[in-house]
Each structure stands twice: as structure tokens, then as C-alpha cells.
Design a protein around this motif. Structure first.
Motif: not given
Length: 817
Positions: A578-603
Motif C-alpha cells: 500500500a505504501y508503494a501504491i500510495n506513492g504511485l498515486g502521488e505521481l499520477a496526481r502530479i501528472n494530472g491523471d486524477l482518475e488514476q490517482a483516485r483509483a490508486l489512493y482508493e486501493e
């Protein structure tokens, strides 16, 4: 002849109360201090309250000391008295007098009275930290004294620093605080003066006693003397039928006189009334049970008397009670029943034997017992008694063995706590670690002292990582880890060193030292790869991925975090993945892919809720709120933040400031509540001054955007006023403000809702109604185009509209009204 000598000594005692002769050549830390003279009276313990009143409540009755109370209060209210130090021997009642004196001063200090117990602090370098913690400042990214000074500079506050003699080398830090904070006052208790320019010393006298033991008043009038009154009160607490009468009045008076009128010694003696008559006590005193062992006669007379009182009580213990009494001296800040059993009990002794001995020590007033917040009993010494117990442990030649057992127990215990910090027992174990934090510090100090012990210290420090992070002890944890790693030798197992490097790397990352975080993470990765430790490799890669993200090396961060995730999944370790998944969510948010960020955060959230990691669930809910705000889903953002705040509260996380308050301020900005946003930003800025840490890039971007939005919606005067208001708020007030209803509305005389726009927003709305574009509005008002866009967004949010046409219609309607 003995009686006459006792009378003479009693008279000498009373003549010297409140004064002290300067010794030729006595060292000073600065300019001469003024000294206060006063007469004797009496002592005990108390309560206090007020604006920020963090002072213990009164536990028992306070006897006399009217003169001393008046003197101390008068001096504390004298403008040029910045530091008043109550001095005297142990057991004289310095702490109780100080606490009682503050009870009448609650309204005199606008920012309150704060009590700081320095008893468990043995390192002068930790005094400033202890003061900061008591004030609620618990994370330090700059020197502690500098941040503490900044926090106190404009406050009218009284600090009560209790038991300063253990850390007298910290007096220069006190001088620095007083020099930088003109409205700060300090009341200190110490066995010796601090010897700094600001100081006035007040020598606390013994409790009052009859001056002539040969001519005593009748029993009923003897209780007018505070020493006698204290003895009678404490005797009745253990023996309700005890009465001071003509048969025992002289004996009781003699006992109190032989104990020099010291409250602690009198309380211990009185507690024995249920086992010994006053006459039996007096006979034991007469037979020399107050005398110290050879080598201690060079101590001051009253110190000898107190030590004699403790030694006397100690001599009445059974051998097994004496052994337990000595063994308990290795604990700092007390011990639970389990800890006492693990460290002090013989292997062939039953739990009932230990419990019986503990109960006996409590019963005889040598040990104190209070329930922890979880209801479990905690046993602790008064510090003067602990010092005596420690001397006995050293004399018995058992100190080294007991220190080893103490360290072994807490190493085993903290290794039990570590995995529980990732589960539903997180809050419970965080609290347990907090209650025994001083014992853990003692183990770390002990481990640093000699090379052969450092592996124990590294193991303890490595296991404390999440406690230090969640509860805001990152700077202290970093200091321990740096000291231990700098002294590591070849006897330390490589895996132990790698884990300590990993912990130090994480704390360095959170404190913004990215270069050090990268260096330490690479060290741990190298060792774990050499050992073939896959879980360790995955943790190091995750650390390096977070560092790369903060260094804006996004491609590298993506690669490292994906590698870490693959290893965690290979191991079947969902909690770590979950720590790595959350970090990947941060990257998605930086890149503007908010749907992907939300999915990773929810996971990640799903995993952490499943495993019971309350703190990380709260953190990822904050990330989800940030994402929702960017998606303009403000209802979801508010829901996520509300849940995040509650979870942070459950574990007493310091992220209530750096996470929750930031999110609530940003939400207020997005909802168009600019004044509230400015207020919350001001509160967060003030409350986080002592433990501000580096934000992740996406969080920093969100913070900057929300701050720009807030400033644009207000005039400079409006923003400054709201910011200032927020800086005066407590954490609880700020959280309540942030969680309040988002509708910034009021009722007009007809009961209709009237939306409040700022003056600038009203101007922008009028120009929107004229059909002007954002660029044209910016040109007309001499503002940036982005600022004009922000104003339009705020107006839409406040009015609940979705188009500029709605703004135009609303403006026209209100203009005609």
C-alpha cells in the motif's frame, strides 16, 4: 541533654529560614541575582487552571505556608522578576508550594500557566524539547530553542519548570528564552539555583514547628503548626481512628522535629502509624535509624535527614521488598506491572509474590501507584526516593545486571510493538510507547555508553520509527539514530544496521533532508541486497522512490516505486504494498491523471482499512480529498477530510496540523470561504512552526494554489486580519472552524438566504454581468488574468452556480432589489 540539643537545632533552623549565605568563590553563570528573605510556614501539593493551564490538579490538602504563598505570588507579579527559583533540599515541598502559588494567578497571565515536569529528563539537551512538547510543539525541523523562542516571543505566559536540579546545565537555554521573550515568566523549583542574571532565588523553609520542645502547648493547639497538622492528616488517611492527644502529642512533635519539618519525610513516617505507634517510631529514630552509611556525611544536614528518613523506611522492609525497591530504580518514569515483573522478579518467584511486594511498597509510601489511561496500574518513585534506591542498587553491586535486564525487556517489548503499529492495535501501542518513552530513552542512553551495547540501541531505534513519526518525535529520533550509527562497530549485525539506516532515511526524508535520505536509503539497499533480504530491498526502493518524487525525478520515482510494489506483491505483503501504491498515486496526481490517482489512493485506503493502519488511512484520505478538490467534487473532499481528521485524532497524530488543517484550509478556499481559509492557513502556520516538514510536490502545488486563491479573494487588510485571527486559535478551535458548515450565508430581514461576496468579488460579478471575459476583467481591474479566473471560480462556488450566465442573472436580480 539530647532534648536540649534538639531544641537548639530547631531554633537555628527557624532563624535561617528564607536566607542563605553566599559561599566565597561560588560559581555563577551570569550577573548576581537578588535574594528574597521570608519566614517559615508550611507545604504540600496543588492544582491550577486558566487559558492554557496545563497544571496538575490538587491531590491532597495544602497546609499553611501563607507567608511563602504571598511572597511567591507577589514576586511573580513584580514586572522585573522574570525568573523565580524555589530552592531547598529534596522533600521540602518546593513543587507543592509552586503549584499552590499558581492557583491564584490564573487570570494574571493572558496565555496561561504551563507546568513542565523535568523529573524524567536526564539530558539537559532535552529540556527545551520537553518544554516544547508540553506546549504542544512536537515536530522540529529547526533548532528547538529557536522554534520555542519564536513561539513564546509574544506570549504572556508563566512556565513552571519543576525539578530543574537534574538538568541545571540547561540554565543558559532558560536565559536565552527570557532574553528573547519579554513577556515570559518562569517559576522554577530546584535543589540549587540556576545562577543566571534573570534569577531571584527563594529558599523554601521547612514546615512550622514549636520553637521550644520543652514547653509545648496542649494537643488541640499543636495542629496550628503545619508539620504537626500534616502528620495528623496523613496518619488519619491510613489509620482513621488516629487522634493527637496528651499521650502522644509530645512524641509526634519530636518525630516531626527530628524529620526537620520536611513534608516528604513526615508523610512517610505518618504512613507507618498503622504498623507502629508514635512511641515505637520515636524509639527507632533514637536508636540511629536516621543515620546514613559511611561516606555520606559530607552531604547537607537536611539532605542527610531526608536520606535518613528514606533509609529508615527502607530498613523496615523485608529482604524481598528491599530487593524489589532497589531493582525498580532502573526504571525512569515508572513501570507497569508486567515490566516490573520482567525486570525485577526472580524466575522462581510467582506473580503474586511480586504484586504483594509492590503493594507493600505502595502501602509504606515508598512507591506510588496510579492508573494509566488504559486502566493498568503504573508504579513510580518520587525522584528523591529513586535516587536513594539507585544508590542501594549500586552498593549491592547489582546495577549492571539490572540495567541489562531493563534493556532486554524494553527491546523485547518494543519489538512486540513494532508490527502492531501496522494493525488495528496501532492506537493502543502508540499510547503504550508514549507512557514508557522515558524508559526507552534510558535504554538508548545506556546502549550508547559502551560499544558492546550499541546493537541493542540500534534495534530499539529501528523499531521506534513509526512511533517517532506519528507522534512528532522526528528530530529526537534522528538524533538517536545518527549518534548510534556514527558509533557502530563490527559486532553489529548487518541487518540491524540496514534497518536503522532505513529508519534514519525515512525521518530525513520527512524533515526535508533529501540528500541524507538518499544516502542512507542507498546504504540500507546495498546491505539488504548483500543479505538477499527481499522485504528490506522493497522498503529501501520505496524510500528511494519517495525521495526521487520529492526531487522531481518523476520517471525514476515511477520505476523505483513499481519495482518496490512488484516485490511486495511477490511476497504477498499487502500492507507494505500500500505504501508503494500510495506513492504511485502521488505521481499520477502530479501528472494530472486524477482518475488514476483516485483509483490508486482508493486501493491503498482499502488495504490500510483492512489491516487497521489508522494513521496511513488518514493520510491517504487527505490525498483523496486533494484529488477531489482538483476535480471540483467538494462534497467528496469534505467527506474525506472529515474522516481523515477523526482517524488522526484516534492515534493522537501530529498530522492533525500538517495534514488535516492544511486540507481544511484548502477546502475552504475552493468553497469560496476566503476569510475562513485565511484563518485556517494562519492557524496552521502558527501551530506547525515547531515541526513543519517538507510537503510532497503535489501537496505543495495544492497548497500554493489554494493560498493564491485565498489572497486573490480578499484585500490585503482582510487577509491579514483573518490570518492574525487564525494564529491565535488552538488546534481544537481551528479544527472545529474547519469542520463547520461550508455555507457562508446569513439571513436577510425577510428570512431569505443572502450570500456574502467580498467587495472585489462583487466588482468581478458586475463585470461578468456586462459580458467581459476574464482577460478583459483583469485589464479593467489592473489584476492578473489568473487572479480574475480565481475570483470567478470563487463566485461560482459561493453561489452554487455552474455558468457565467447564472452570475449575470444573479447580479441583475440583486441590482434591481
Amino acid at each position: 541533654m539530647r532534648e536540649a540539643g534538639q531544641v537548639r537545632r530547631a531554633k537555628d533552623r527557624r532563624a535561617g529560614a528564607g536566607t542563605r549565605l553566599e559561599q566565597p568563590g561560588s560559581p555563577r553563570r551570569s550577573a548576581p541575582r537578588r535574594r528574597i528573605t521570608q519566614t517559615s510556614s508550611r507545604a504540600e501539593l496543588s492544582e491550577s487552571a486558566g487559558k492554557t493551564n496545563l497544571v496538575p490538579a490538587r491531590a491532597t490538602r495544602f497546609f499553611g505556608r501563607d507567608t511563602e504563598l504571598a511572597d511567591v505570588r507577589e514576586q511573580l507579579l513584580t514586572p522585573d522578576v522574570r525568573l523565580l527559583t524555589l530552592t531547598g533540599p529534596p522533600g521540602i515541598g518546593k513543587s507543592r508550594l509552586a503549584l499552590e502559588a499558581t492557583r491564584a494567578l490564573r487570570e494574571k497571565f493572558a496565555n496561561g500557566i504551563v507546568f513542565v515536569d523535568l523529573t524524567p529528563i536526564r539530558d539537559p539537551a532535552l529540556v527545551a524539547h520537553a518544554i516544547a512538547l508540553r506546549l504542544g510543539l512536537t515536530r522540529f525541523s529547526r533548532p528547538v530553542v529557536e522554534q520555542l523562542t519564536h513561539f513564546l516571543r509574544e506570549k504572556r505566559l508563566l512556565l513552571l519548570l519543576d525539578n530543574f536540579e537534574h538538568v541545571v546545565d540547561a540554565s543558559l537555554m532558560v536565559a536565552e528564552l527570557l532574553g528573547a521573550c519579554p513577556s515570559l515568566s518562569i517559576l522554577a523549583t530546584s535543589r540549587e539555583p540556576l545562577r543566571i542574571d534573570w534569577e531571584r532565588e527563594y529558599l523554601v523553609p521547612p514546615l512550622t514547628l514549636p520553637a521550644d520542645l520543652g514547653h509545648l502547648p496542649e494537643a488541640g493547639r499543636l495542629v496550628a503548626y503545619s508539620a504537626i497538622a500534616l502528620f495528623v492528616d496523613r496518619a488519619r488517611a491510613v489509620h482513621p481512628r488516629f487522634v493527637l492527644d496528651r499521650h502522644n502529642a509530645r512524641t509526634v512533635t519530636e518525630i516531626c522535629s527530628r524529620l526537620d519539618g520536611l513534608p516528604l519525610a513526615i508523610e512517610m513516617a505518618a504512613a507507618l502509624v498503622k504498623a507502629l505507634s508514635p512511641q515505637a517510631m520515636s524509639e527507632r529514630l533514637a536508636h540511629g535509624l536516621m543515620q546514613l552509611t559511611a561516606g555520606a556525611r559530607n552531604l547537607p544536614e537536611r539532605h542527610q535527614t531526608l536520606r535518613g528518613a528514606i533509609a529508615w523506611s527502607y530498613s523496615l522492609l523485608k529482604p524481598d521488598e528491599q530487593k524489589l525497591f532497589r531493582g525498580l530504580a532502573v526504571f525512569v518514569g515508572g513501570a507497569t506491572l508486567d515490566a516490573a515483573k520482567a525486570v525485577c522478579a526472580d524466575h522462581d518467584a510467582g506473580e503474586m509474590d511480586l504484586f504483594g511486594a509492590l503493594a507493600s511498597l505502595v502501602d509504606k509510601s515508598l512507591l506510588r501507584q496510579e492508573p494509566q489511561p488504559d486502566g493498568q496500574p503504573r508504579y513510580y518513585f518520587l525522584e528523591s526516593i529513586r535516587e536513594f534506591a539507585l544508590e542501594q542498587l549500586i552498593s549491592a553491586g547489582d546495577l549492571h545486571r539490572m540495567q541489562q535486564r531493563h534493556a532486554a525487556h524494553f527491546l523485547f517489548w518494543v519489538q512486540q510493538a513494532e508490527p502492531a503499529l501496522d494493525t488495528r492495535e496501532q492506537s493502543l501501542w502508540l499510547n503504550r510507547l508514549e507512557w514508557d518513552h522515558d524508559n526507552l530513552r534510558e535504554v538508548l542512553r545506556w546502549s550508547i555508553a559502551e560499544p558492546g551495547r550499541r546493537e541493542t540501541g540500534l534495534r530499539v531505534a529501528g523499531a521506534l520509527l513509526w512511533f517517532w513519526w506519528i507522534r512528532g518525535y522526528m528530530t529526537e529520533g534522528t538524533r538517536w539514530l545518527q549518534t548510534l550509527l556514527a558509533r557502530v562497530d563490527g559486532d553489529v549485525e548487518p541487518a540491524v544496521r540496514a534497518k536503522a539506516c532505513h529508519a534514519a532515511a525515512f525521518l530525513a526524508y520527512r524533515l526535508g533532508d533529501l540528500q541524507e535520505a538518499q544516502r542512507l536509503s542507498e546504504q540500507s539497499l546495498l546491505v539488504w541486497r548483500q543479505l538477499g533480504d527481499t522485504p528490506g530491498i522493497a522498503q529501501a526502493l520505496n524510500n528511494l522512490g519517495r525521495v526521487a518524487l520529492s526531487q522531481h525525478e518523476y520517471a525514476l520515482a515511477q520505476s523505483l516505486l513499481q519495482d518496490a510494489l512488484a516485490l511486495h506483491q511477490q511476497l504477498g505483503d499487502r500492507a507494505e504494498s500500500a505504501y508503494a501504491i500510495n506513492g504511485l498515486g502521488e505521481l499520477a496526481r502530479i501528472n494530472g491523471d486524477l482518475e488514476q490517482a483516485r483509483a490508486l489512493y482508493e486501493e491503498a485506503l482499502s488495504i490500510w482499512k483492512e489491516t487497521g493502519n489508522t494513521e496511513m488511512a488518514a493520510v491517504v484520505l487527505f490525498n483523496l480529498a486533494q484529488t477531489a478538490m482538483r476535480q471540483r467534487d467538494l462534497h467528496r473532499a469534505r467527506s474525506c477530510l472529515g474522516e481523515s481528521v477523526q482517524l488522526h485524532k484516534e492515534v493522537s497524530s501530529q498530522y492533525l496540523v500538517n495534514c488535516s488543517l492544511v486540507g481544511l484550509a484548502e477546502l475552504a478556499a475552493h468553497e469560496g470561504r476566503a476569510r475562513q481559509a485565511a484563518r485556517l492557513f494562519g492557524a496552521q502556520d502558527m501551530l506547525s512552526e515547531a515541526y513543519r516538514e517538507t510537503m510532497n510536490p503535489p501537496d505543495q502545488a495544492a497548497y500554493d494554489a489554494s493560498m493564491t486563491m485565498t489572497r486573490a479573494a480578499l484585500t490585503e487588510e482582510e487577509f491579514a486580519a483573518a490570518w492574525s485571527e487564525g494564529r491565535s486559535m488552538t488546534l481544537a478551535q481551528a479544527l472545529d472552524d474547519g469542520l463547520s458548515s461550508p455555507a457562508e450565508v446569513e439571513k436577510d430581514p425577510h428570512g431569505k438566504r443572502k450570500t456574502t461576496l467580498t467587495r472585489r468579488e462583487q466588482e468581478v460579478a458586475a463585470l461578468v454581468a456586462q459580458g467581459l471575459s476574464n482577460r478583459a476583467i483583469a485589464t479593467h481591474l489592473f489584476i492578473a488574468e489568473r487572479t480574475a479566473e480565481t475570483h470567478v471560480e470563487n463566485i461560482l462556488n459561493k453561489l452554487g452556480f455552474h455558468s457565467r450566465a447564472q452570475i449575470a442573472a444573479w447580479t441583475s436580480q440583486h441590482r434591481s432589489a
